[in-house]
Design an enzyme around this catalytic site. Structure first.
Site, PDB file in Angstrom:
ATOM      1  N   SER A  49     -18.623   0.184  -7.431  1.00  0.00           N
ATOM      2  CA  SER A  49     -19.442  -0.549  -6.451  1.00  0.00           C
ATOM      3  C   SER A  49     -20.093  -1.834  -6.993  1.00  0.00           C
ATOM      4  O   SER A  49     -20.142  -2.822  -6.256  1.00  0.00           O
ATOM      5  CB  SER A  49     -20.461   0.371  -5.772  1.00  0.00           C
ATOM      6  OG  SER A  49     -21.260   1.014  -6.723  1.00  0.00           O
ATOM      7  N   GLN A  69       4.686  -7.736   1.451  1.00  0.00           N
ATOM      8  CA  GLN A  69       4.348  -6.810   0.358  1.00  0.00           C
ATOM      9  C   GLN A  69       2.847  -6.815   0.113  1.00  0.00           C
ATOM     10  O   GLN A  69       2.222  -5.773  -0.065  1.00  0.00           O
ATOM     11  CB  GLN A  69       5.079  -7.221  -0.927  1.00  0.00           C
ATOM     12  CG  GLN A  69       6.583  -7.037  -0.847  1.00  0.00           C
ATOM     13  CD  GLN A  69       7.301  -7.387  -2.147  1.00  0.00           C
ATOM     14  OE1 GLN A  69       6.755  -8.071  -3.011  1.00  0.00           O
ATOM     15  NE2 GLN A  69       8.520  -6.930  -2.280  1.00  0.00           N
ATOM     16  N   ARG A 171       0.629  -6.011  -8.933  1.00  0.00           N
ATOM     17  CA  ARG A 171       1.615  -7.047  -8.602  1.00  0.00           C
ATOM     18  C   ARG A 171       1.916  -8.035  -9.722  1.00  0.00           C
ATOM     19  O   ARG A 171       2.827  -8.848  -9.562  1.00  0.00           O
ATOM     20  CB  ARG A 171       1.163  -7.812  -7.354  1.00  0.00           C
ATOM     21  CG  ARG A 171       0.966  -6.952  -6.118  1.00  0.00           C
ATOM     22  CD  ARG A 171       2.246  -6.303  -5.649  1.00  0.00           C
ATOM     23  NE  ARG A 171       2.026  -5.527  -4.421  1.00  0.00           N
ATOM     24  CZ  ARG A 171       2.965  -4.892  -3.757  1.00  0.00           C
ATOM     25  NH1 ARG A 171       4.221  -4.903  -4.188  1.00  0.00           N
ATOM     26  NH2 ARG A 171       2.690  -4.202  -2.670  1.00  0.00           N
TER      27      ARG A 171
HETATM   28  C1  LIG Z   1       6.141  -2.214  -7.292  1.00  0.00           C
HETATM   29  C2  LIG Z   1       5.726  -1.731  -5.925  1.00  0.00           C
HETATM   30  C3  LIG Z   1       6.653  -1.231  -5.043  1.00  0.00           C
HETATM   31  C4  LIG Z   1       6.264  -0.791  -3.768  1.00  0.00           C
HETATM   32  N1  LIG Z   1       7.218  -0.306  -2.899  1.00  0.00           N
HETATM   33  C5  LIG Z   1       6.867   0.075  -1.653  1.00  0.00           C
HETATM   34  C6  LIG Z   1       7.833   0.543  -0.704  1.00  0.00           C
HETATM   35  O1  LIG Z   1       9.011   0.617  -1.008  1.00  0.00           O
HETATM   36  N2  LIG Z   1       7.425   0.866   0.540  1.00  0.00           N
HETATM   37  C7  LIG Z   1       6.108   0.808   0.925  1.00  0.00           C
HETATM   38  O2  LIG Z   1       5.792   1.131   2.063  1.00  0.00           O
HETATM   39  N3  LIG Z   1       5.169   0.366   0.043  1.00  0.00           N
HETATM   40  C8  LIG Z   1       5.504   0.010  -1.220  1.00  0.00           C
HETATM   41  N4  LIG Z   1       4.551  -0.438  -2.092  1.00  0.00           N
HETATM   42  C9  LIG Z   1       3.156  -0.548  -1.611  1.00  0.00           C
HETATM   43  C10 LIG Z   1       2.286   0.616  -2.127  1.00  0.00           C
HETATM   44  O3  LIG Z   1       2.717   1.863  -1.649  1.00  0.00           O
HETATM   45  C11 LIG Z   1       0.829   0.375  -1.692  1.00  0.00           C
HETATM   46  O4  LIG Z   1       0.734   0.428  -0.287  1.00  0.00           O
HETATM   47  C12 LIG Z   1       0.337  -0.973  -2.152  1.00  0.00           C
HETATM   48  O5  LIG Z   1       0.625  -1.130  -3.531  1.00  0.00           O
HETATM   49  C13 LIG Z   1      -1.158  -1.094  -1.911  1.00  0.00           C
HETATM   50  O6  LIG Z   1      -1.812  -0.249  -2.818  1.00  0.00           O
HETATM   51  P1  LIG Z   1      -3.381  -0.229  -2.970  1.00  0.00           P
HETATM   52  O7  LIG Z   1      -3.702   0.881  -3.898  1.00  0.00           O
HETATM   53  O8  LIG Z   1      -3.881  -1.594  -3.298  1.00  0.00           O
HETATM   54  O9  LIG Z   1      -3.747   0.163  -1.466  1.00  0.00           O
HETATM   55  P2  LIG Z   1      -5.042   0.065  -0.510  1.00  0.00           P
HETATM   56  O10 LIG Z   1      -4.518   0.458   0.804  1.00  0.00           O
HETATM   57  O11 LIG Z   1      -5.679  -1.270  -0.652  1.00  0.00           O
HETATM   58  O12 LIG Z   1      -5.937   1.199  -1.060  1.00  0.00           O
HETATM   59  C14 LIG Z   1      -6.747   1.118  -2.211  1.00  0.00           C
HETATM   60  C15 LIG Z   1      -7.001   2.492  -2.763  1.00  0.00           C
HETATM   61  O13 LIG Z   1      -7.761   3.247  -1.820  1.00  0.00           O
HETATM   62  C16 LIG Z   1      -7.279   4.589  -1.799  1.00  0.00           C
HETATM   63  N5  LIG Z   1      -6.757   4.880  -0.449  1.00  0.00           N
HETATM   64  C17 LIG Z   1      -6.265   3.987   0.451  1.00  0.00           C
HETATM   65  N6  LIG Z   1      -5.896   4.597   1.575  1.00  0.00           N
HETATM   66  C18 LIG Z   1      -6.138   5.912   1.385  1.00  0.00           C
HETATM   67  C19 LIG Z   1      -5.943   7.051   2.171  1.00  0.00           C
HETATM   68  N7  LIG Z   1      -5.416   6.978   3.385  1.00  0.00           N
HETATM   69  N8  LIG Z   1      -6.283   8.238   1.662  1.00  0.00           N
HETATM   70  C20 LIG Z   1      -6.815   8.336   0.415  1.00  0.00           C
HETATM   71  N9  LIG Z   1      -7.012   7.290  -0.406  1.00  0.00           N
HETATM   72  C21 LIG Z   1      -6.679   6.092   0.075  1.00  0.00           C
HETATM   73  C22 LIG Z   1      -6.191   4.704  -2.847  1.00  0.00           C
HETATM   74  O14 LIG Z   1      -6.765   5.135  -4.071  1.00  0.00           O
HETATM   75  C23 LIG Z   1      -5.729   3.297  -3.011  1.00  0.00           C
HETATM   76  O15 LIG Z   1      -5.202   2.999  -4.298  1.00  0.00           O
HETATM   77  C24 LIG Z   1       4.900  -0.859  -3.365  1.00  0.00           C
HETATM   78  C25 LIG Z   1       3.965  -1.358  -4.270  1.00  0.00           C
HETATM   79  C26 LIG Z   1       4.349  -1.795  -5.533  1.00  0.00           C
HETATM   80  C27 LIG Z   1       3.299  -2.346  -6.477  1.00  0.00           C
END
Ligand SMILES: Cc1cc2nc3c(=O)[nH]c(=O)nc-3n(C[C@H](O)[C@H](O)[C@H](O)COP(=O)(O)OP(=O)(O)OC[C@H]3O[C@@H](n4cnc5c(N)ncnc54)[C@H](O)[C@@H]3O)c2cc1C
Length: 205
Positions: A49, A69, A171
């Site tokens: 936080s 993406q 990323r």
């Molecule tokens: C190399 C790479 C390949 C990828 N390939 C694909 C693919 O083929 N298809 C695809 O759809 N996506 C893909 N993604 C996207 C990936 O699945 C995530 O959606 C994206 O990286 C965002 O992640 P984030 O942790 O920043 O998500 P955010 O949505 O910003 O969430 C942040 C954090 O909050 C928590 N959180 C978020 N939502 C929830 C929830 N509903 N319940 C519990 N905890 C939650 C998690 O800890 C999460 O890490 C890829 C990502 C990468 C880096």
């Protein structure tokens, strides 16, 4: 790919002060040793936080496939993008001439090996179709269906330091698509300059 820092709020000092309010304490000046130690402790123990009190706003121009993406990162971030429902100005395309070959490991996306190839005729054709449809009076929201993923889009992306660190941790890695890595590094650079201790603590590398 263009990543422009538009605005920011906070500093390493405001982050440690947000944490120190727990003890009703405030520092007027950032102390390299003790404040960096506190920041490292917060990051290591997922006390996220205090890092939510610092934020950045970017204007980014990148092809649709890159935006597609990046928009998956949702928590702690706000996104507003140009809409081709309302805008029918000239379309710009990302047009590499060197194409990375497929990697043996599918998860890697592409290899270091490249070939030369031109897609300018495909872009020309898509653009002509789009413009013909607009000239026929077809609504931009439908005519845009013919535009490829290589088309440039632009958006404002604001969020907390913590959220952008998560974006960059995912990323800027070699398993992310090269073009998307470029945007990640475009965010990493100003963040590292503005919030050196916090960014160093939050980033994987
Ligand atoms: C190399 C790479 C390949 C990828 N390939 C694909 C693919 O083929 N298809 C695809 O759809 N996506 C893909 N993604 C996207 C990936 O699945 C995530 O959606 C994206 O990286 C965002 O992640 P984030 O942790 O920043 O998500 P955010 O949505 O910003 O969430 C942040 C954090 O909050 C928590 N959180 C978020 N939502 C929830 C929830 N509903 N319940 C519990 N905890 C939650 C998690 O800890 C999460 O890490 C890829 C990502 C990468 C880096």
């Amino acid at each position: 790919m263009e990543v422009e820092l538009i605005d920011h709020m906070g500093s390493d000092l405001s982050i440690v002060n947000a944490a120190r309010v727990s003890f009703a304490k405030v520092h007027k000046k950032f102390d390299e040793k003790s404040d960096t130690g506190l920041i490292n402790y917060l990051a290591k123990h997922n006390h996220w936080s205090p890092f939510g009190h610092a934020s950045m706003q970017f204007h980014i121009k990148a092809p649709v496939f890159v935006a597609r993406q990046l928009v998956k990162h949702q928590v702690g971030l706000t996104w507003n993008e140009v809409s081709r429902r309302y805008v029918d100005t000239e379309v710009e395309f990302y047009e590499p001439t060197e194409w990375r070959l497929a990697a043996e490991n599918k998860k890697q996306g592409s290899s270091e090996e490249t070939v030369k190839y031109s897609i300018s005729s495909a872009h020309k054709f898509a653009k002509e179709c789009y413009e013909n449809m607009l000239n026929m009076g077809i609504a931009p929201e439908m005519a845009r269906m013919v535009l490829p993923q290589s088309m440039y889009t632009e958006w404002y992306w604001s969020g907390t330091l913590y959220a952008f660190a998560r974006v960059c941790n995912l990323r800027c890695k070699p398993d992310a698509q090269k073009e998307t890595q470029n945007v990640g590094w475009g965010i990493d650079k100003p963040a590292r300059k503005l919030f050196p201790a916090s960014w160093n603590a939050l980033r994987d590398a």
